[in-house]
Design a protein around this motif. Sequence first.
Motif, PDB file in Angstrom:
ATOM      1  N   ALA A  76     -29.400 -35.494  -5.835  1.00 24.14           N
ATOM      2  CA  ALA A  76     -27.950 -35.476  -5.622  1.00 24.14           C
ATOM      3  C   ALA A  76     -27.523 -34.205  -4.882  1.00 24.14           C
ATOM      4  CB  ALA A  76     -27.227 -35.573  -6.963  1.00 24.14           C
ATOM      5  N   ALA A  77     -28.128 -33.067  -5.244  1.00 20.02           N
ATOM      6  CA  ALA A  77     -27.799 -31.807  -4.568  1.00 20.02           C
ATOM      7  C   ALA A  77     -28.194 -31.855  -3.099  1.00 20.02           C
ATOM      8  CB  ALA A  77     -28.495 -30.645  -5.267  1.00 20.02           C
ATOM      9  N   ASN A  78     -29.330 -32.480  -2.814  1.00 19.21           N
ATOM     10  CA  ASN A  78     -29.770 -32.616  -1.424  1.00 19.21           C
ATOM     11  C   ASN A  78     -28.791 -33.479  -0.626  1.00 19.21           C
ATOM     12  OD1 ASN A  78     -31.833 -32.243   0.695  1.00 19.21           O
ATOM     13  ND2 ASN A  78     -32.137 -34.446   0.462  1.00 19.21           N
ATOM     14  N   THR A  79     -28.296 -34.539  -1.245  1.00 22.45           N
ATOM     15  CA  THR A  79     -27.292 -35.395  -0.594  1.00 22.45           C
ATOM     16  C   THR A  79     -26.024 -34.610  -0.302  1.00 22.45           C
ATOM     17  OG1 THR A  79     -28.166 -37.354  -1.723  1.00 22.45           O
ATOM     18  CG2 THR A  79     -25.943 -37.506  -0.831  1.00 22.45           C
ATOM     19  N   ILE A  80     -25.608 -33.811  -1.267  1.00 18.62           N
ATOM     20  CA  ILE A  80     -24.398 -33.006  -1.083  1.00 18.62           C
ATOM     21  C   ILE A  80     -24.599 -31.979   0.026  1.00 18.62           C
ATOM     22  CG2 ILE A  80     -22.880 -31.316  -2.186  1.00 18.62           C
ATOM     23  CD1 ILE A  80     -23.469 -32.774  -4.852  1.00 18.62           C
ATOM     24  N   MET A  81     -25.742 -31.308   0.019  1.00 18.15           N
ATOM     25  CA  MET A  81     -26.004 -30.255   1.009  1.00 18.15           C
ATOM     26  C   MET A  81     -26.161 -30.818   2.415  1.00 18.15           C
ATOM     27  SD  MET A  81     -26.112 -27.234  -0.499  1.00 18.15           S
ATOM     28  CE  MET A  81     -27.175 -26.202   0.511  1.00 18.15           C
ATOM     29  N   ASN A  82     -26.585 -32.083   2.515  1.00 20.16           N
ATOM     30  CA  ASN A  82     -26.758 -32.702   3.830  1.00 20.16           C
ATOM     31  C   ASN A  82     -25.437 -33.147   4.450  1.00 20.16           C
ATOM     32  OD1 ASN A  82     -29.512 -32.342   3.916  1.00 20.16           O
ATOM     33  ND2 ASN A  82     -29.995 -34.349   3.054  1.00 20.16           N
ATOM     34  N   GLY A  83     -24.362 -32.969   3.733  1.00 11.95           N
ATOM     35  CA  GLY A  83     -23.049 -33.278   4.296  1.00 11.95           C
ATOM     36  C   GLY A  83     -22.661 -34.731   4.214  1.00 11.95           C
ATOM     37  N   ARG A  84     -23.317 -35.503   3.335  1.00  9.84           N
ATOM     38  CA  ARG A  84     -22.964 -36.917   3.205  1.00  9.84           C
ATOM     39  C   ARG A  84     -21.792 -37.071   2.244  1.00  9.84           C
ATOM     40  NH1 ARG A  84     -29.144 -39.103   2.186  1.00  9.84           N
ATOM     41  NH2 ARG A  84     -30.047 -38.254   4.109  1.00  9.84           N
ATOM     42  N   GLY A  85     -20.969 -38.060   2.509  1.00 11.53           N
ATOM     43  CA  GLY A  85     -19.835 -38.320   1.644  1.00 11.53           C
ATOM     44  C   GLY A  85     -18.666 -37.403   1.933  1.00 11.53           C
ATOM     45  N   LYS A  86     -17.707 -37.408   1.015  1.00 10.97           N
ATOM     46  CA  LYS A  86     -16.492 -36.629   1.206  1.00 10.97           C
ATOM     47  C   LYS A  86     -16.749 -35.145   0.936  1.00 10.97           C
ATOM     48  CE  LYS A  86     -13.449 -40.444  -0.172  1.00 10.97           C
ATOM     49  NZ  LYS A  86     -12.391 -40.877  -1.131  1.00 10.97           N
ATOM     50  N   PRO A  87     -16.008 -34.257   1.612  1.00 16.55           N
ATOM     51  CA  PRO A  87     -16.136 -32.823   1.319  1.00 16.55           C
ATOM     52  C   PRO A  87     -15.751 -32.535  -0.132  1.00 16.55           C
ATOM     53  CG  PRO A  87     -14.947 -33.182   3.375  1.00 16.55           C
ATOM     54  CD  PRO A  87     -15.073 -34.526   2.722  1.00 16.55           C
ATOM     55  N   SER A  88     -16.424 -31.570  -0.731  1.00 13.24           N
ATOM     56  CA  SER A  88     -16.148 -31.215  -2.118  1.00 13.24           C
ATOM     57  C   SER A  88     -16.402 -29.736  -2.325  1.00 13.24           C
ATOM     58  CB  SER A  88     -17.028 -32.031  -3.074  1.00 13.24           C
ATOM     59  OG  SER A  88     -18.397 -31.688  -2.896  1.00 13.24           O
ATOM     60  N   SER A  89     -15.920 -29.228  -3.446  1.00 14.61           N
ATOM     61  CA  SER A  89     -16.145 -27.817  -3.765  1.00 14.61           C
ATOM     62  C   SER A  89     -17.618 -27.539  -4.003  1.00 14.61           C
ATOM     63  CB  SER A  89     -15.327 -27.429  -4.993  1.00 14.61           C
ATOM     64  OG  SER A  89     -15.622 -28.286  -6.073  1.00 14.61           O
ATOM     65  N   LEU A  90     -18.382 -28.538  -4.457  1.00 12.04           N
ATOM     66  CA  LEU A  90     -19.826 -28.355  -4.630  1.00 12.04           C
ATOM     67  C   LEU A  90     -20.496 -28.095  -3.287  1.00 12.04           C
ATOM     68  CD1 LEU A  90     -20.775 -31.067  -7.281  1.00 12.04           C
ATOM     69  CD2 LEU A  90     -21.127 -28.608  -7.491  1.00 12.04           C
ATOM     70  N   ARG A  91     -20.087 -28.842  -2.264  1.00 17.44           N
ATOM     71  CA  ARG A  91     -20.673 -28.633  -0.941  1.00 17.44           C
ATOM     72  C   ARG A  91     -20.283 -27.264  -0.392  1.00 17.44           C
ATOM     73  NH1 ARG A  91     -19.204 -32.886   3.615  1.00 17.44           N
ATOM     74  NH2 ARG A  91     -20.066 -34.252   2.015  1.00 17.44           N
ATOM     75  N   SER A  92     -19.051 -26.879  -0.586  1.00 15.28           N
ATOM     76  CA  SER A  92     -18.613 -25.560  -0.115  1.00 15.28           C
ATOM     77  C   SER A  92     -19.356 -24.452  -0.843  1.00 15.28           C
ATOM     78  CB  SER A  92     -17.106 -25.408  -0.338  1.00 15.28           C
ATOM     79  OG  SER A  92     -16.390 -26.428   0.336  1.00 15.28           O
ATOM     80  N   PHE A  93     -19.531 -24.629  -2.139  1.00 16.62           N
ATOM     81  CA  PHE A  93     -20.276 -23.648  -2.935  1.00 16.62           C
ATOM     82  C   PHE A  93     -21.710 -23.526  -2.432  1.00 16.62           C
ATOM     83  CE2 PHE A  93     -23.323 -23.290  -6.472  1.00 16.62           C
ATOM     84  CZ  PHE A  93     -23.046 -21.993  -6.893  1.00 16.62           C
ATOM     85  N   GLY A  94     -22.370 -24.675  -2.183  1.00 21.03           N
ATOM     86  CA  GLY A  94     -23.743 -24.656  -1.684  1.00 21.03           C
ATOM     87  C   GLY A  94     -23.852 -24.046  -0.301  1.00 21.03           C
ATOM     88  N   ALA A  95     -22.893 -24.325   0.568  1.00 21.06           N
ATOM     89  CA  ALA A  95     -22.938 -23.779   1.930  1.00 21.06           C
ATOM     90  C   ALA A  95     -22.795 -22.261   1.918  1.00 21.06           C
ATOM     91  CB  ALA A  95     -21.824 -24.420   2.769  1.00 21.06           C
ATOM     92  N   ARG A  96     -21.893 -21.749   1.070  1.00 25.02           N
ATOM     93  CA  ARG A  96     -21.720 -20.293   0.987  1.00 25.02           C
ATOM     94  C   ARG A  96     -22.991 -19.628   0.461  1.00 25.02           C
ATOM     95  NH1 ARG A  96     -16.792 -21.815  -1.441  1.00 25.02           N
ATOM     96  NH2 ARG A  96     -17.641 -21.183  -3.476  1.00 25.02           N
ATOM     97  N   LEU A  97     -23.588 -20.232  -0.553  1.00 27.86           N
ATOM     98  CA  LEU A  97     -24.797 -19.655  -1.136  1.00 27.86           C
ATOM     99  C   LEU A  97     -25.984 -19.746  -0.189  1.00 27.86           C
ATOM    100  CD1 LEU A  97     -25.504 -18.306  -3.817  1.00 27.86           C
ATOM    101  CD2 LEU A  97     -26.331 -20.508  -4.645  1.00 27.86           C
TER     102      LEU A  97
END
Length: 344
Positions: free
Chosen positions: A283-304
């Motif tokens: 699920a984290a890999n899906t979020i980090m790959n930019g799939r789906g709607k933007p979310s705070s989890l994706r922003s958090f991962g991108a900053r880190l």
Amino acid sequence: MGHYVGIDVGLRSSSLCIIDEQGKVCLEREVASEIEAIADAVRGFAEHVDGVALETGNLTPWLTAGLRAEGFRVVVMEARQVKTTLSSLRNKTDRNDARGIAQILRTGWYREVHVKSLESQRLKTLLAARKALLRRRIDLENEVRGLLKVYGFKLPAQIYHARFDDMARQAVMADPALAEALGPLLDARGHLYRAFLEIDKRVRSIAHDDPICQLLMSAPGIGFIAALTFKAAVDDPKRFRRSKTVAAHFGLTPRRYQSGEKDNPGHISKAGDVEVRSAMFLAANTIMNGRGKPSSLRSFGARLARRKGRKRAMVAVARKLAVVLHAMWTDGTLFCNVEKEALA
């Protein structure tokens, strides 16, 4: 006088030890690994005991439910903790292990493990059966691919699963000997594929009919498999006092080694259910790959990721996601209503 029972469970037989409050051995016996045999052995010594202890294992859920139905207080201990505690014994035997488990129960130096409900066990079994069918089918597909390469047949790297059988049979029909050899493999692969489709449909239906899974699937990256896996592993969300402890329970937090002036954080502990950990990473890999709607989890991962790299960022996102899912389940609210509080 109180008595404590320790059981070292084996597949066919188990070692049983009963000690008193002073730690003196009162009874040692080998019994069949059956609920009735264990209950009769304990009751044959004393009608009442303060507790019956055993380690986590394959037979533990069944024995725990049965012994509790017989009226015993059953304590399930973490196998790794018991192993570490008993590692100082000179001789590793089933008899000594049962005696050691009874002593650990008497002293109270243990961490009790939650035994999952029958519903959770059935969900885990269903998911394990689905995964086994998927793996066996893929293994047969890879075997067919490898055998065809010897004869110069190169199947496309990407084939939709429903078309694999047709494409493979077209390749082997030109050679009767090859068709005779690979036909049974393709037939077996076809049976596995149909069985997988059936169980996959059943699992998907269960997830979409379950309100908890529907709630969990509102989080980014969480599909029906991840939702069911998380639900089956957590079982009862109230057993965690805080949502943050869920990440540590499933081995998503770093180990720590502190001694004197040294204080070194290590890699994640990888404790707990490996299936939940894998689901959170996917699920984290899906979020980090930019799939789906933007979310705070994706922003958090991108900053880190910009500061510490993608690998560490993905681990952190998986850890945060587990915390968020538990918070959602506990509060009964959708992802958008709890993400800010959980990620603070």
